[in-house]
Write an enzyme that holds these catalytic residues in place. Sequence first.
Site, PDB file in Angstrom:
ATOM      1  N   LYS A  54       0.851  -1.209   0.000  1.00 25.12           N
ATOM      2  CA  LYS A  54       0.000   0.000   0.000  1.00 25.12           C
ATOM      3  C   LYS A  54       0.882   1.253   0.000  1.00 25.12           C
ATOM      4  O   LYS A  54       0.608   2.214  -0.720  1.00 25.12           O
ATOM      5  CB  LYS A  54      -0.926  -0.003   1.227  1.00 25.12           C
ATOM      6  CG  LYS A  54      -2.061  -1.033   1.122  1.00 25.12           C
ATOM      7  CD  LYS A  54      -2.869  -1.184   2.403  1.00 25.12           C
ATOM      8  CE  LYS A  54      -3.861  -2.331   2.294  1.00 25.12           C
ATOM      9  NZ  LYS A  54      -4.647  -2.571   3.491  1.00 25.12           N
ATOM     10  N   GLN A  98      -4.673  -1.512   9.814  1.00 27.55           N
ATOM     11  CA  GLN A  98      -4.555  -2.808   9.143  1.00 27.55           C
ATOM     12  C   GLN A  98      -5.118  -3.920  10.032  1.00 27.55           C
ATOM     13  O   GLN A  98      -4.810  -4.013  11.224  1.00 27.55           O
ATOM     14  CB  GLN A  98      -3.080  -3.074   8.785  1.00 27.55           C
ATOM     15  CG  GLN A  98      -2.829  -4.326   7.967  1.00 27.55           C
ATOM     16  CD  GLN A  98      -3.442  -4.281   6.567  1.00 27.55           C
ATOM     17  OE1 GLN A  98      -3.653  -3.227   5.992  1.00 27.55           O
ATOM     18  NE2 GLN A  98      -3.744  -5.439   6.012  1.00 27.55           N
ATOM     19  N   ASP A 121     -11.267   2.911   4.546  1.00 32.17           N
ATOM     20  CA  ASP A 121     -11.581   1.479   4.408  1.00 32.17           C
ATOM     21  C   ASP A 121     -13.085   1.251   4.319  1.00 32.17           C
ATOM     22  O   ASP A 121     -13.521   0.172   3.912  1.00 32.17           O
ATOM     23  CB  ASP A 121     -11.084   0.722   5.656  1.00 32.17           C
ATOM     24  CG  ASP A 121      -9.765   0.001   5.425  1.00 32.17           C
ATOM     25  OD1 ASP A 121      -9.489  -0.399   4.279  1.00 32.17           O
ATOM     26  OD2 ASP A 121      -9.022  -0.176   6.412  1.00 32.17           O
TER      27      ASP A 121
HETATM   28  N1  GUN Z   1      -6.709  -6.735   6.054  1.00 32.13           N
HETATM   29  C1  GUN Z   1      -7.011  -7.418   4.921  1.00 32.13           C
HETATM   30  N2  GUN Z   1      -7.632  -6.608   4.027  1.00 32.13           N
HETATM   31  C2  GUN Z   1      -7.725  -5.390   4.609  1.00 32.13           C
HETATM   32  C3  GUN Z   1      -8.274  -4.134   4.187  1.00 32.13           C
HETATM   33  O1  GUN Z   1      -8.814  -3.974   3.088  1.00 32.13           O
HETATM   34  N3  GUN Z   1      -8.167  -3.115   5.097  1.00 32.13           N
HETATM   35  C4  GUN Z   1      -7.593  -3.276   6.324  1.00 32.13           C
HETATM   36  N4  GUN Z   1      -7.559  -2.219   7.142  1.00 32.13           N
HETATM   37  N5  GUN Z   1      -7.090  -4.432   6.748  1.00 32.13           N
HETATM   38  C5  GUN Z   1      -7.146  -5.471   5.897  1.00 32.13           C
END
Ligand code: GUN
Length: 288
Positions: A54, A98, A121
């Site tokens: 990311k 995350q 998110d």
């Molecule tokens: N863990 C796995 N996919 C995601 C996501 O799209 N956002 C977040 N914050 N954690 C994740």
Amino acid sequence: MTKLLNGNQLASEIKKEILKKIEKNILHKKKRIPHLGIILTGNSSSSITYVNSKIKECKNIGIKSSLVHLPSYSLEKDLLKEIEKMNKNPLIDGFIVQLPLEKHINQDNIILSINPKKDVDGFHPENFGKMALEMKSFYPATALGILTLLEKNKIKIHGKYIVVIGRSKIVGKPISILMTRKTYPGNGTVTLTHSNTPNIENYTKQADIIIVAVGIPGFLKGKMIKKGSIIIDVGINTIKNKKKILGDVDFHSVYGKASYLTPVPGGIGPMTRVMLLKNTLKAALLNR
Ligand code: GUN
């Protein structure tokens, strides 16, 4: 013949569109570049890999990112303190925490503490609820990525029978909600199946589109699907030692029977990452 749906290629086209929007709406107007905050806890190698990719995507497109990495022994109050800093920091346009979190941290308390205006998110109940009520809000990136990949490949969901496998808050629930919306893209008929659904193949054999997000490598086999169906593989399963990534679909038995299939890697993964960039730009344009 099965056509592979190339997420890498589409994601790079969408990145060009995002870049143009950043130039037009931010750089030409001499505004501050969008800024994504990321909070990571602990040492899970897959979470670290996701977060690093990311950060890399942000860097490539010219979005600023700031990472706060807390050790695995951090307490819930330590994480809440970092969230409050991001909520209050006017230089952060949007941020994510995350997931998954360490077991001693209550995920609900964490998600509830994120300012919904910065929740890129789309996991906060305010955003999730608005999504369910077909109002504007931030929508979860993976679900948006799936919808966009289908739409750009001219695959209709209107009137189709869709089976989602896995009821997670990150993928299964939001994609089920979005696909049944009374709008475009939407108007699908969805069955959301999960670990307590007996004989899942009774559903998958009828499905026009199957979305698999269970975290079990090779879960969906060719014998469980209808010929010509469209298969979306959301799985990213790291096979230790072999340094290999496997999806939730048994590629060899599904390839040849499905009409479309997303590869792993290179399918939904890059689409998810690009949708986070899109949500970050959206936050920057909305919040200032
Ligand atoms: N863990 C796995 N996919 C995601 C996501 O799209 N956002 C977040 N914050 N954690 C994740």
